[in-house]
Design an enzyme around this catalytic site. Structure first.
Site, mmCIF file in Angstrom:
data_model
loop_
_atom_site.group_PDB
_atom_site.id
_atom_site.type_symbol
_atom_site.label_atom_id
_atom_site.label_comp_id
_atom_site.label_asym_id
_atom_site.label_seq_id
_atom_site.Cartn_x
_atom_site.Cartn_y
_atom_site.Cartn_z
ATOM 1 N N TRP A 1 -5.536 10.403 2.798
ATOM 2 C CA TRP A 1 -6.630 11.348 2.990
ATOM 3 C C TRP A 1 -7.573 11.341 1.795
ATOM 4 O O TRP A 1 -8.791 11.359 1.945
ATOM 5 C CB TRP A 1 -6.085 12.756 3.262
ATOM 6 N N TRP B 1 0.842 -1.208 0.000
ATOM 7 C CA TRP B 1 0.000 0.000 0.000
ATOM 8 C C TRP B 1 0.871 1.250 0.000
ATOM 9 O O TRP B 1 0.566 2.237 -0.676
ATOM 10 C CB TRP B 1 -0.927 -0.035 1.212
#
Length: 463
Positions: free
Chosen positions: A392, A287
């Protein structure tokens, strides 16, 4: 003009280690004296200065790196200014023959590096960069139609089907010290908070440096990896590796993590659980890779929506009081407040809770994700230019492989599921359950409905 005694310069950046450092290894292998330099650059266009918590970490990491280099026979030279000018001056002072560094992936950083490489070569200096921060370079992992991946699962599948990441390099046995040059002390950079000194919790929570990074990895693989898959989402349990700030500052490389974790598979009496935990843990490393590959393609990721249709998202007028309550952990939502207080005290936050607090800000308070990204940038010791804005945008729905627009984390249900006994919340919110704990600043149900209505505006625009 360079001579046989002209030094090799190693320019350290986000790679503050001596083990598995290709640039340092190349310099050591050149047989030349080695000049190791760190440039504190707040002047080059587009370079984003680290936030306050990250500066605290950098201060101590530079000290630790200096000690490691001295042990090998070299010293760390520290200078301040625009990197292009500082490196040019250093090449002139030393009559260097070689210049080495490890690559960065933001556009501003790449532009600086390309300019310096061209200028160095123009003056006859051999300038070489290396891959050290990622397992796979961004231009090597592509779809079948030769485009970048925008979804994580096929991206990571392509990574796993590629040739295995190279093995880590050993630290040099010794370095031939280059000429003694004038520079700054770490203290002179002014990275530490002083008025006030708010870093007590950081000092209590962390020991920056390469040795601490390796100890954290060893401890995780020895004690936690077998239970990682089932415990990693439980914030009240010490089940994670605590490697994120060490990786952010390059005190340990992803290659070291990859190969040590891979070697742990099949070891011990819980071989099956260890293998399962190791696979899950490596997917988290994947990731991180995906975030950096996305940054390479979307260099304005910290300020611009990856999916431009979200530019039309109807963010309401900012309510500073609500933002401040979120920042200070005074929302009246226990799991959110616990996470935000953990962040302020330790400079980090459990990953599950990061998703919850980000969802609450963007979808319950309807505050633009960029306000949250900036707060995390200033308060996280592990805030990096890829993972911070990438995650985010993932929560906000505007990013790569983003969470579906209708996914609004309910922080009360998340607390009941992942902190059922309240261990995590009580640690950080001791007044929870008493009369002194505030009422929620918003109604979770009403704000969820408002968020879905706002996201529906974007969906209709897409159609």
């Amino acid at each position: 003009m360079a001579t046989d005694s002209s030094p090799a310069i190693v320019w350290f950046r986000d790679d503050l280690r001596v083990t598995d450092n290709p640039a340092l290894s190349a310099a050591a292998g050149s047989g030349r004296p080695v000049v190791c330099v760190y440039v504190w650059d707040e002047e080059s266009p587009g370079i984003r200065p680290p936030g306050g918590a990250a500066r605290w970490w950098l201060h101590h990491s530079l000290i630790a790196l200096g000690e490691e280099l001295e042990r090998l026979g070299a010293r760390l030279l520290i200078r301040r200014g625009a990197a292009e000018q500082v490196i040019a001056d250093l090449l002139g002072e030393t009559d260097a023959a070689l210049l080495f560094w490890n690559r960065r992936y933001g556009l501003a950083e790449r532009t600086v590096d390309e300019t310096i490489k061209s200028a160095a070569r123009a003056r006859g200096v051999e300038a070489t960069s290396f891959g050290a921060a990622l397992l796979f370079e961004p231009w090597t992992i592509r779809t079948g139609s030769d485009t970048p991946f925008s979804v994580y699962t096929p991206f990571w599948r392509a990574c796993l089907s590629s040739p295995a990441p190279r093995k880590p390099l050993d630290a040099p046995n010794e370095l031939a010290a280059g000429p003694r040059l004038s520079g700054l002390s770490v203290d002179e950079l002014g990275l530490l908070p002083t008025h006030p000194d708010w870093a007590g919790g950081l000092r209590e929570s962390w020991t920056p440096g390469e040795q601490s990074a390796r100890a954290s990895l060893d401890a995780f693989l020895s004690d936690e990896v077998a239970d990682y898959k089932q415990n990693r989402d439980t914030p009240g349990i010490a089940a994670t590796s605590r490697l994120s700030p060490h990786l952010r500052w390059g005190e340990i490389s992803p290659h070291q993590v990859w190969h040590a974790t891979s070697a742990a598979r099949g070891a011990g009496s819980r071989a099956s659980a260890i293998a399962e935990g190791a696979t899950t843990f490596l997917s988290e490393l994947g990731w991180r890779e995906f975030a950096y590959h996305t940054l390479f393609q979307h260099p304005q990721m910290a300020t611009q929506n990856i999916h431009p249709e979200y530019d039309g998202f109807p963010w309401p007028r900012l309510h500073p009081a609500a933002l401040r309550a979120w920042q200070e952990g005074r929302t009246g939502i226990p799991l959110v407040d616990a996470g935000m207080r953990e962040l302020w005290h330790t400079g980090t936050m459990h990953n599950r809770v990061r998703m919850v607090v980000a969802s609450f800000l963007t979808k319950n308070l309807l505050i633009d994700w960029r306000h949250g990204e900036q707060w995390f940038w200033d308060t996280l010791v592990d805030s990096d230019p890829a993972s911070n804005p990438f995650n985010w945008q993932w929560v906000a729905g505007s990013g790569a492989d983003a969470a579906p627009y209708f996914r609004v984390f309910n922080p009360e249900l998340q607390r009941e599921k992942f902190d059922p006994h309240g261990d995590y919340v009580r640690r950080w919110v001791p007044e929870w359950g008493t009369d002194s704990y505030p009422e929620p600043i918003v109604d979770l149900g009403e704000t969820r409905r408002a968020a879905l209505a706002a996201y529906d505006v974007v969906r209709r625009g897409r159609g």
